[in-house]
Design a protein around this motif. Structure first.
Motif, mmCIF file in Angstrom:
data_model
loop_
_atom_site.group_PDB
_atom_site.id
_atom_site.type_symbol
_atom_site.label_atom_id
_atom_site.label_comp_id
_atom_site.label_asym_id
_atom_site.label_seq_id
_atom_site.Cartn_x
_atom_site.Cartn_y
_atom_site.Cartn_z
ATOM 1 N N GLU A 1 22.490 57.128 -61.735
ATOM 2 C CA GLU A 1 22.268 57.613 -60.267
ATOM 3 C C GLU A 1 21.011 56.768 -59.827
ATOM 4 O O GLU A 1 20.954 56.475 -58.858
ATOM 5 C CB GLU A 1 21.752 58.905 -60.548
ATOM 6 N N PHE A 2 20.248 56.372 -60.828
ATOM 7 C CA PHE A 2 18.886 55.309 -60.667
ATOM 8 C C PHE A 2 19.659 54.029 -59.862
ATOM 9 O O PHE A 2 19.154 53.469 -59.151
ATOM 10 C CB PHE A 2 17.985 55.107 -61.614
ATOM 11 N N VAL B 1 29.326 51.148 -55.894
ATOM 12 C CA VAL B 1 29.034 52.504 -56.034
ATOM 13 C C VAL B 1 30.294 53.166 -56.582
ATOM 14 O O VAL B 1 30.694 54.255 -57.096
ATOM 15 C CB VAL B 1 28.584 52.919 -54.577
ATOM 16 N N ILE C 1 13.303 50.484 -59.104
ATOM 17 C CA ILE C 1 14.411 51.543 -59.599
ATOM 18 C C ILE C 1 15.314 51.185 -60.499
ATOM 19 O O ILE C 1 15.814 51.995 -61.263
ATOM 20 C CB ILE C 1 14.855 52.276 -58.090
ATOM 21 N N ASP C 2 15.921 50.061 -60.430
ATOM 22 C CA ASP C 2 16.816 49.316 -61.389
ATOM 23 C C ASP C 2 16.128 49.476 -62.725
ATOM 24 O O ASP C 2 16.647 50.042 -63.623
ATOM 25 C CB ASP C 2 16.884 47.975 -61.069
ATOM 26 N N ILE D 1 21.664 50.723 -53.422
ATOM 27 C CA ILE D 1 21.872 51.301 -51.965
ATOM 28 C C ILE D 1 20.540 50.635 -51.145
ATOM 29 O O ILE D 1 20.769 50.014 -50.038
ATOM 30 C CB ILE D 1 21.955 52.842 -51.952
ATOM 31 N N ILE D 2 19.462 50.896 -51.716
ATOM 32 C CA ILE D 2 18.137 50.590 -50.993
ATOM 33 C C ILE D 2 18.308 48.857 -50.972
ATOM 34 O O ILE D 2 17.903 48.524 -49.779
ATOM 35 C CB ILE D 2 16.860 50.907 -51.845
ATOM 36 N N THR E 1 30.488 55.615 -59.624
ATOM 37 C CA THR E 1 30.814 56.920 -59.307
ATOM 38 C C THR E 1 32.106 57.348 -60.181
ATOM 39 O O THR E 1 31.810 58.559 -60.735
ATOM 40 C CB THR E 1 31.188 57.264 -57.789
ATOM 41 N N ALA F 1 21.022 54.139 -56.557
ATOM 42 C CA ALA F 1 20.030 54.089 -55.680
ATOM 43 C C ALA F 1 19.454 52.925 -55.441
ATOM 44 O O ALA F 1 19.235 52.517 -54.262
ATOM 45 C CB ALA F 1 19.016 55.166 -56.224
ATOM 46 N N GLY G 1 13.385 48.262 -54.941
ATOM 47 C CA GLY G 1 14.918 48.255 -55.576
ATOM 48 C C GLY G 1 14.889 47.594 -57.123
ATOM 49 O O GLY G 1 15.404 48.494 -57.906
#
Length: 123
Positions: free
Chosen positions: A64-65, A91, A14-15, A71-72, A95, A68, A11
């Motif tokens: 988007e990253f 989110v 990805i951040d 969420i992970i 969004t 994600a 996570g």
């Protein structure tokens, strides 16, 4: 515990990728903008419009990253009602930002087809 640590590390990676996408995109868009201005053929309004579009796309991809990664980490590591509620708020905000940026970049609502004239859209 090892699985949770691996998921948390994933996570965070990805951040970091999301932040890197935004930073690299902003630097690249600024470089292209500067090049277009110095070249002098496009003019300020056209160069600025392309700059905003490039910067907006970088921000959208970076968001988007970041979503994600949230969420992970939330779903895989600590799926409590509180953490899922916080994730839903994050989110939701991201969004909304993505949706707003996309409308601004494309100049149309996502459900509208490209290339329609005002008469075909009903306006």
């Amino acid at each position: 515990m090892e699985l949770e640590s691996a998921i948390e590390t994933t996570g965070k990676a990805i951040d970091a990728a999301g932040v890197a996408v935004i930073v690299v995109g902003a630097v690249a868009a600024t470089g292209v903008f500067t090049h277009r201005l110095l070249r002098g053929r496009d003019g300020l309004p056209a160069a600025y419009r392309l700059y905003r579009q490039s910067l907006g796309r970088a921000i959208l991809l970076g968001l988007e990253f970041l979503v994600a990664a949230d969420i992970i980490r939330t779903v895989a590591v600590s799926p409590t009602f509180t953490s899922v509620g916080i994730l839903a708020a994050i989110v939701g905000v991201r969004t909304f930002l993505s949706f707003s940026l996309q409308v601004e970049l494309e100049g149309r609502w996502p459900w509208q087809r490209r290339g329609l004239t005002g008469d075909e859209r009903g306006t």
